[in-house]
Write an enzyme that holds these catalytic residues in place. Sequence first.
Site, PDB file in Angstrom:
ATOM      1  CD  GLU A 145      -2.729  -1.254   2.494  1.00 47.59           C
ATOM      2  OE1 GLU A 145      -2.656  -0.330   3.349  1.00 47.59           O
ATOM      3  OE2 GLU A 145      -3.521  -2.195   2.573  1.00 47.59           O
ATOM      4  CD  GLU A 384       7.736 -12.099  -4.580  1.00 50.05           C
ATOM      5  OE1 GLU A 384       6.977 -11.494  -5.340  1.00 50.05           O
ATOM      6  OE2 GLU A 384       7.359 -12.951  -3.764  1.00 50.05           O
TER       7      GLU A 384
HETATM    8  C1  LIG Z   1       8.619  -3.741  -9.957  1.00 51.53           C
HETATM    9  C2  LIG Z   1       7.854  -3.923  -8.697  1.00 51.53           C
HETATM   10  C3  LIG Z   1       6.816  -4.816  -8.648  1.00 51.53           C
HETATM   11  C4  LIG Z   1       6.074  -4.993  -7.474  1.00 51.53           C
HETATM   12  N1  LIG Z   1       5.023  -5.867  -7.477  1.00 51.53           N
HETATM   13  C5  LIG Z   1       4.286  -5.993  -6.347  1.00 51.53           C
HETATM   14  C6  LIG Z   1       3.140  -6.865  -6.328  1.00 51.53           C
HETATM   15  O1  LIG Z   1       2.811  -7.520  -7.310  1.00 51.53           O
HETATM   16  N2  LIG Z   1       2.404  -6.936  -5.188  1.00 51.53           N
HETATM   17  C7  LIG Z   1       2.732  -6.239  -4.062  1.00 51.53           C
HETATM   18  O2  LIG Z   1       2.035  -6.367  -3.072  1.00 51.53           O
HETATM   19  N3  LIG Z   1       3.800  -5.408  -4.062  1.00 51.53           N
HETATM   20  C8  LIG Z   1       4.580  -5.267  -5.159  1.00 51.53           C
HETATM   21  N4  LIG Z   1       5.661  -4.428  -5.168  1.00 51.53           N
HETATM   22  C9  LIG Z   1       5.963  -3.659  -3.985  1.00 51.53           C
HETATM   23  C10 LIG Z   1       7.141  -4.235  -3.204  1.00 51.53           C
HETATM   24  O3  LIG Z   1       6.780  -5.450  -2.631  1.00 51.53           O
HETATM   25  C11 LIG Z   1       7.548  -3.176  -2.177  1.00 51.53           C
HETATM   26  O4  LIG Z   1       8.084  -2.103  -2.909  1.00 51.53           O
HETATM   27  C12 LIG Z   1       8.550  -3.695  -1.176  1.00 51.53           C
HETATM   28  O5  LIG Z   1       7.957  -4.598  -0.296  1.00 51.53           O
HETATM   29  C13 LIG Z   1       9.177  -2.548  -0.375  1.00 51.53           C
HETATM   30  O6  LIG Z   1       8.212  -1.710   0.131  1.00 51.53           O
HETATM   31  P1  LIG Z   1       8.324  -0.111  -0.071  1.00 51.53           P
HETATM   32  O7  LIG Z   1       8.608   0.136  -1.496  1.00 51.53           O
HETATM   33  O8  LIG Z   1       7.127   0.488   0.537  1.00 51.53           O
HETATM   34  O9  LIG Z   1       9.615   0.292   0.727  1.00 51.53           O
HETATM   35  P2  LIG Z   1       9.698   0.606   2.298  1.00 51.53           P
HETATM   36  O10 LIG Z   1       9.138  -0.520   3.084  1.00 51.53           O
HETATM   37  O11 LIG Z   1       9.173   1.956   2.540  1.00 51.53           O
HETATM   38  O12 LIG Z   1      11.263   0.629   2.479  1.00 51.53           O
HETATM   39  C14 LIG Z   1      12.070   1.699   2.015  1.00 51.53           C
HETATM   40  C15 LIG Z   1      13.525   1.327   2.224  1.00 51.53           C
HETATM   41  O13 LIG Z   1      13.756   1.080   3.625  1.00 51.53           O
HETATM   42  C16 LIG Z   1      14.260  -0.231   3.797  1.00 51.53           C
HETATM   43  N5  LIG Z   1      13.726  -0.765   5.049  1.00 51.53           N
HETATM   44  C17 LIG Z   1      12.421  -0.874   5.440  1.00 51.53           C
HETATM   45  N6  LIG Z   1      12.336  -1.443   6.632  1.00 51.53           N
HETATM   46  C18 LIG Z   1      13.606  -1.718   7.031  1.00 51.53           C
HETATM   47  C19 LIG Z   1      14.189  -2.310   8.195  1.00 51.53           C
HETATM   48  N7  LIG Z   1      13.439  -2.776   9.205  1.00 51.53           N
HETATM   49  N8  LIG Z   1      15.545  -2.412   8.265  1.00 51.53           N
HETATM   50  C20 LIG Z   1      16.329  -1.962   7.241  1.00 51.53           C
HETATM   51  N9  LIG Z   1      15.832  -1.394   6.119  1.00 51.53           N
HETATM   52  C21 LIG Z   1      14.492  -1.285   6.016  1.00 51.53           C
HETATM   53  C22 LIG Z   1      13.792  -1.018   2.599  1.00 51.53           C
HETATM   54  O14 LIG Z   1      14.620  -2.145   2.369  1.00 51.53           O
HETATM   55  C23 LIG Z   1      13.905   0.031   1.511  1.00 51.53           C
HETATM   56  O15 LIG Z   1      15.237   0.107   1.063  1.00 51.53           O
HETATM   57  C24 LIG Z   1       6.407  -4.251  -6.323  1.00 51.53           C
HETATM   58  C25 LIG Z   1       7.488  -3.350  -6.372  1.00 51.53           C
HETATM   59  C26 LIG Z   1       8.190  -3.188  -7.530  1.00 51.53           C
HETATM   60  C27 LIG Z   1       9.335  -2.225  -7.580  1.00 51.53           C
END
Ligand SMILES: Cc1cc2nc3c(=O)[nH]c(=O)nc-3n(C[C@H](O)[C@H](O)[C@H](O)COP(=O)(O)OP(=O)(O)OC[C@H]3O[C@@H](n4cnc5c(N)ncnc54)[C@H](O)[C@@H]3O)c2cc1C
Length: 400
Positions: A145, A384
């Site tokens: 989300e 993932e």
């Molecule tokens: C091409 C693509 C396809 C996707 N397809 C899907 C899909 O089909 N279904 C779906 O549900 N989602 C999908 N996603 C979303 C994806 O799963 C999320 O982008 C991912 O889980 C990371 O969430 P975020 O982008 O909100 O990053 P955030 O959670 O906001 O994280 C931002 C940064 O902080 C880091 N971070 C966060 N928490 C911690 C921690 N505790 N310790 C250290 N570092 C941390 C992360 O590693 C990242 O570098 C897709 C994303 C992309 C780019």
Amino acid sequence: MINLYYDYLAYILLIKRDIMDFTLTQEQRIIISMVRKIVKERVLPRAAEIDRDGKYPEDIFQLLKEYEFLGMTIPKEYGGAGYDVVTFCLVLEEIAKVCYNTAYILVMTYVPASCILEAGNDEQKRFYLSRLASGQYRGAFAVTEPDAGSDIASIQTKAVLSGDSYIINGRKCFITNAPVADFIIVFAKTDPEAGRSGISAFIVEKATPGLSIGKIEDKMGGKGVPSAEVILEDCKVPKKNLLGQENKGFKIAMRSFNRSRPIIGARAVGLAQGALDYAIEYAKQRIAFGKPIASFQGIQFMIADMAMQIEAARQLVYKAAWLVDKGNFGKEAAGIISMAKCFSTDVAMRVSIDAAQILGAYGYVRDYPMERYIRDAKSMQIVEGTNQIQRIIIANSLIS
Ligand SMILES: Cc1cc2nc3c(=O)[nH]c(=O)nc-3n(C[C@H](O)[C@H](O)[C@H](O)COP(=O)(O)OP(=O)(O)OC[C@H]3O[C@@H](n4cnc5c(N)ncnc54)[C@H](O)[C@@H]3O)c2cc1C
């Protein structure tokens, strides 16, 4: 004495159980050579075009359907071919060497299928898995989300039971395949106060009133497979579409991730191998200072380092796939599965950048495939579970 004998027997059995055989079966060899032929004739000519056009390649989906790749890992009783994850990884690796988007389409059948396989009841399995296998249906998986990515427990989408239906409200983003999917597996809070213990999973048919597709993201790579917003406004989903038990959605998501991480890894290994193969051929042809650049030790060491990393990633990925095939998702196995996803996708990123370096300026332009490989590799470090999250899982498997 008797006790010692039984201990010895248990030890032997344990060793036997853990022995890995690296030999491919005759069938796997045949599958690989068949995939190579199809990829060369039908996928390679389309790879750059798909990336450039940024449109879902329906012809490629039909190709995967024609050769019955879509249902490869779906059990035979549900209309699939019943292959193991190891064999599926071999296929993905071959495809990803040439076209990330084609491999992505296949992954986007595997992900919703494995989720249903993991938690669905017999009726759901019969209905959805058979349709995924035949290509009649496409699916998507929606957790993320706008304000909740890595931190799945903080999703805001809510599902409220009302009579025989759940009413779902919320907004999902980056949902891959959503624009072309016939159903979407949506994760929503059924007990908003309970954190991760209050999440449930639902199979939401695309045609359900209240479900709409919002903004389609203009992504850096993976351009042939769209990722989009999914908007749920008073979306009425029949109670029978609850996947697994109410409030058990977090576990379903985690186990589904464990099933799909080796798959991402196989795609990463394939992409890296494809980049290396291309760079080697280029280095043998490109002349500088009167010699092929492949004759320079500086280039040879780069090639050796790339090959070493790919081979190490491959071993981890196939070990992870093997663990999934054994149904082993314990803490130690989850750590190894995360190592496979994290290491292989980091390798894909590094190797594609190094491969582009070997091409010099040609690695930086669209007439050559390396810049595409770099763009495609990047997303695998994020999906993932980001590679930071993988490192957390690995550390947890070792420390706690
Ligand atoms: C091409 C693509 C396809 C996707 N397809 C899907 C899909 O089909 N279904 C779906 O549900 N989602 C999908 N996603 C979303 C994806 O799963 C999320 O982008 C991912 O889980 C990371 O969430 P975020 O982008 O909100 O990053 P955030 O959670 O906001 O994280 C931002 C940064 O902080 C880091 N971070 C966060 N928490 C911690 C921690 N505790 N310790 C250290 N570092 C941390 C992360 O590693 C990242 O570098 C897709 C994303 C992309 C780019």
